[in-house]
Design a protein around this motif. Sequence first.
Motif, PDB file in Angstrom:
ATOM      1  N   VAL A 206     -40.644 -17.995 -12.912  1.00  0.00           N
ATOM      2  CA  VAL A 206     -42.035 -18.299 -13.260  1.00  0.00           C
ATOM      3  C   VAL A 206     -42.072 -18.792 -14.699  1.00  0.00           C
ATOM      4  O   VAL A 206     -41.513 -18.145 -15.601  1.00  0.00           O
ATOM      5  N   ASP A 207     -42.719 -19.924 -14.895  1.00  0.00           N
ATOM      6  CA  ASP A 207     -42.865 -20.443 -16.251  1.00  0.00           C
ATOM      7  C   ASP A 207     -43.442 -19.332 -17.142  1.00  0.00           C
ATOM      8  O   ASP A 207     -44.452 -18.708 -16.797  1.00  0.00           O
ATOM      9  N   PRO A 208     -42.796 -19.039 -18.282  1.00  0.00           N
ATOM     10  CA  PRO A 208     -43.225 -17.910 -19.130  1.00  0.00           C
ATOM     11  C   PRO A 208     -44.698 -17.950 -19.526  1.00  0.00           C
ATOM     12  O   PRO A 208     -45.305 -16.907 -19.764  1.00  0.00           O
ATOM     13  N   ALA A 209     -45.295 -19.114 -19.572  1.00  0.00           N
ATOM     14  CA  ALA A 209     -46.713 -19.216 -19.938  1.00  0.00           C
ATOM     15  C   ALA A 209     -47.612 -18.490 -18.944  1.00  0.00           C
ATOM     16  O   ALA A 209     -48.758 -18.166 -19.253  1.00  0.00           O
ATOM     17  N   TRP A 210     -47.081 -18.205 -17.760  1.00  0.00           N
ATOM     18  CA  TRP A 210     -47.888 -17.593 -16.705  1.00  0.00           C
ATOM     19  C   TRP A 210     -47.606 -16.108 -16.512  1.00  0.00           C
ATOM     20  O   TRP A 210     -48.289 -15.443 -15.727  1.00  0.00           O
ATOM     21  N   THR A 211     -46.636 -15.588 -17.196  1.00  0.00           N
ATOM     22  CA  THR A 211     -46.202 -14.204 -16.967  1.00  0.00           C
ATOM     23  C   THR A 211     -47.353 -13.207 -17.070  1.00  0.00           C
ATOM     24  O   THR A 211     -47.479 -12.301 -16.236  1.00  0.00           O
ATOM     25  N   GLU A 212     -48.200 -13.373 -18.062  1.00  0.00           N
ATOM     26  CA  GLU A 212     -49.295 -12.413 -18.274  1.00  0.00           C
ATOM     27  C   GLU A 212     -50.289 -12.376 -17.126  1.00  0.00           C
ATOM     28  O   GLU A 212     -50.989 -11.387 -16.938  1.00  0.00           O
ATOM     29  N   LYS A 213     -50.374 -13.454 -16.374  1.00  0.00           N
ATOM     30  CA  LYS A 213     -51.356 -13.516 -15.286  1.00  0.00           C
ATOM     31  C   LYS A 213     -50.829 -12.903 -13.993  1.00  0.00           C
ATOM     32  O   LYS A 213     -51.571 -12.795 -13.015  1.00  0.00           O
ATOM     33  N   LEU A 214     -49.582 -12.516 -13.979  1.00  0.00           N
ATOM     34  CA  LEU A 214     -48.999 -11.941 -12.769  1.00  0.00           C
ATOM     35  C   LEU A 214     -48.991 -10.422 -12.843  1.00  0.00           C
ATOM     36  O   LEU A 214     -48.951  -9.841 -13.933  1.00  0.00           O
ATOM     37  N   SER A 215     -49.012  -9.803 -11.683  1.00  0.00           N
ATOM     38  CA  SER A 215     -48.834  -8.353 -11.655  1.00  0.00           C
ATOM     39  C   SER A 215     -47.395  -8.047 -12.066  1.00  0.00           C
ATOM     40  O   SER A 215     -46.518  -8.916 -11.993  1.00  0.00           O
ATOM     41  N   GLU A 216     -47.153  -6.831 -12.489  1.00  0.00           N
ATOM     42  CA  GLU A 216     -45.793  -6.465 -12.880  1.00  0.00           C
ATOM     43  C   GLU A 216     -44.914  -6.317 -11.645  1.00  0.00           C
ATOM     44  O   GLU A 216     -45.415  -6.082 -10.551  1.00  0.00           O
ATOM     45  N   ARG A 217     -43.612  -6.446 -11.853  1.00  0.00           N
ATOM     46  CA  ARG A 217     -42.688  -6.230 -10.737  1.00  0.00           C
ATOM     47  C   ARG A 217     -42.785  -4.776 -10.273  1.00  0.00           C
ATOM     48  O   ARG A 217     -42.813  -3.873 -11.099  1.00  0.00           O
ATOM     49  N   SER A 218     -42.788  -4.584  -8.974  1.00  0.00           N
ATOM     50  CA  SER A 218     -42.724  -3.222  -8.437  1.00  0.00           C
ATOM     51  C   SER A 218     -41.276  -2.731  -8.528  1.00  0.00           C
ATOM     52  O   SER A 218     -40.345  -3.520  -8.758  1.00  0.00           O
ATOM     53  N   ASP A 219     -41.079  -1.439  -8.318  1.00  0.00           N
ATOM     54  CA  ASP A 219     -39.718  -0.888  -8.336  1.00  0.00           C
ATOM     55  C   ASP A 219     -38.855  -1.523  -7.252  1.00  0.00           C
ATOM     56  O   ASP A 219     -37.672  -1.796  -7.464  1.00  0.00           O
ATOM     57  N   ILE A 220     -39.459  -1.766  -6.095  1.00  0.00           N
ATOM     58  CA  ILE A 220     -38.687  -2.363  -4.993  1.00  0.00           C
ATOM     59  C   ILE A 220     -38.307  -3.800  -5.345  1.00  0.00           C
ATOM     60  O   ILE A 220     -37.180  -4.235  -5.092  1.00  0.00           O
ATOM     61  N   GLU A 221     -39.236  -4.533  -5.927  1.00  0.00           N
ATOM     62  CA  GLU A 221     -38.915  -5.914  -6.331  1.00  0.00           C
ATOM     63  C   GLU A 221     -37.793  -5.908  -7.364  1.00  0.00           C
ATOM     64  O   GLU A 221     -36.859  -6.710  -7.279  1.00  0.00           O
ATOM     65  N   GLU A 222     -37.874  -5.013  -8.325  1.00  0.00           N
ATOM     66  CA  GLU A 222     -36.814  -4.897  -9.346  1.00  0.00           C
ATOM     67  C   GLU A 222     -35.462  -4.652  -8.685  1.00  0.00           C
ATOM     68  O   GLU A 222     -34.460  -5.278  -9.027  1.00  0.00           O
ATOM     69  N   ALA A 223     -35.450  -3.721  -7.728  1.00  0.00           N
ATOM     70  CA  ALA A 223     -34.185  -3.372  -7.064  1.00  0.00           C
ATOM     71  C   ALA A 223     -33.639  -4.552  -6.276  1.00  0.00           C
ATOM     72  O   ALA A 223     -32.435  -4.840  -6.312  1.00  0.00           O
ATOM     73  N   LEU A 224     -34.518  -5.258  -5.574  1.00  0.00           N
ATOM     74  CA  LEU A 224     -34.061  -6.400  -4.779  1.00  0.00           C
ATOM     75  C   LEU A 224     -33.558  -7.535  -5.659  1.00  0.00           C
ATOM     76  O   LEU A 224     -32.600  -8.226  -5.318  1.00  0.00           O
ATOM     77  N   LEU A 225     -34.195  -7.736  -6.796  1.00  0.00           N
ATOM     78  CA  LEU A 225     -33.766  -8.813  -7.687  1.00  0.00           C
ATOM     79  C   LEU A 225     -32.332  -8.614  -8.174  1.00  0.00           C
ATOM     80  O   LEU A 225     -31.655  -9.574  -8.521  1.00  0.00           O
ATOM     81  N   GLU A 226     -31.874  -7.378  -8.161  1.00  0.00           N
ATOM     82  CA  GLU A 226     -30.482  -7.136  -8.562  1.00  0.00           C
ATOM     83  C   GLU A 226     -29.512  -7.822  -7.610  1.00  0.00           C
ATOM     84  O   GLU A 226     -28.363  -8.056  -7.942  1.00  0.00           O
ATOM     85  N   CYS A 227     -29.977  -8.136  -6.404  1.00  0.00           N
ATOM     86  CA  CYS A 227     -29.129  -8.809  -5.403  1.00  0.00           C
ATOM     87  C   CYS A 227     -29.272 -10.330  -5.479  1.00  0.00           C
ATOM     88  O   CYS A 227     -28.558 -11.050  -4.793  1.00  0.00           O
ATOM     89  N   ALA A 228     -30.200 -10.813  -6.278  1.00  0.00           N
ATOM     90  CA  ALA A 228     -30.458 -12.257  -6.315  1.00  0.00           C
ATOM     91  C   ALA A 228     -29.474 -12.961  -7.245  1.00  0.00           C
ATOM     92  O   ALA A 228     -28.824 -12.336  -8.089  1.00  0.00           O
TER      93      ALA A 228
END
Length: 106
Positions: free
Chosen positions: A53-75
């Motif tokens: 995500v373009d950093p300019a938009w980060t503030e407008k997004l919800s934070e990563r959930s714990d599950i999303e964080e865990a899955l991203l480790e596989c990306a």
Amino acid sequence: MPEITYIEFNGNSHPVDVPEGFTVMEGAHKNGIPGIKAECGGSLTCATCHVYVDPAWTEKLSERSDIEEALLECAYDVRAESRLSCQIRVTTELDGLVVRMPEHQT
Ligand code: FES
């Protein structure tokens, strides 16, 4: 309708209108945009919908959930701006959002 721009790793840019309530992943699939596999269909079990995500938009997004964080480790090639696109719900606030695809999905 919010416009989302999807940029493939090779630089091809796809600005498309995505209905509110869709996820960014669904917007890519409905418009035939390559680079987001989404093998689990958005049930948060695959990590093949990884985008930057373009950093300019980060503030407008919800934070990563714990599950999303865990899955991203596989990306592949995870960065600070990495998100799973099935977890980004399109709203009018996201009109103009830019996401980039990694070189490949997991
Ligand atoms: Fe599988 Fe997003 S589509 S985690």
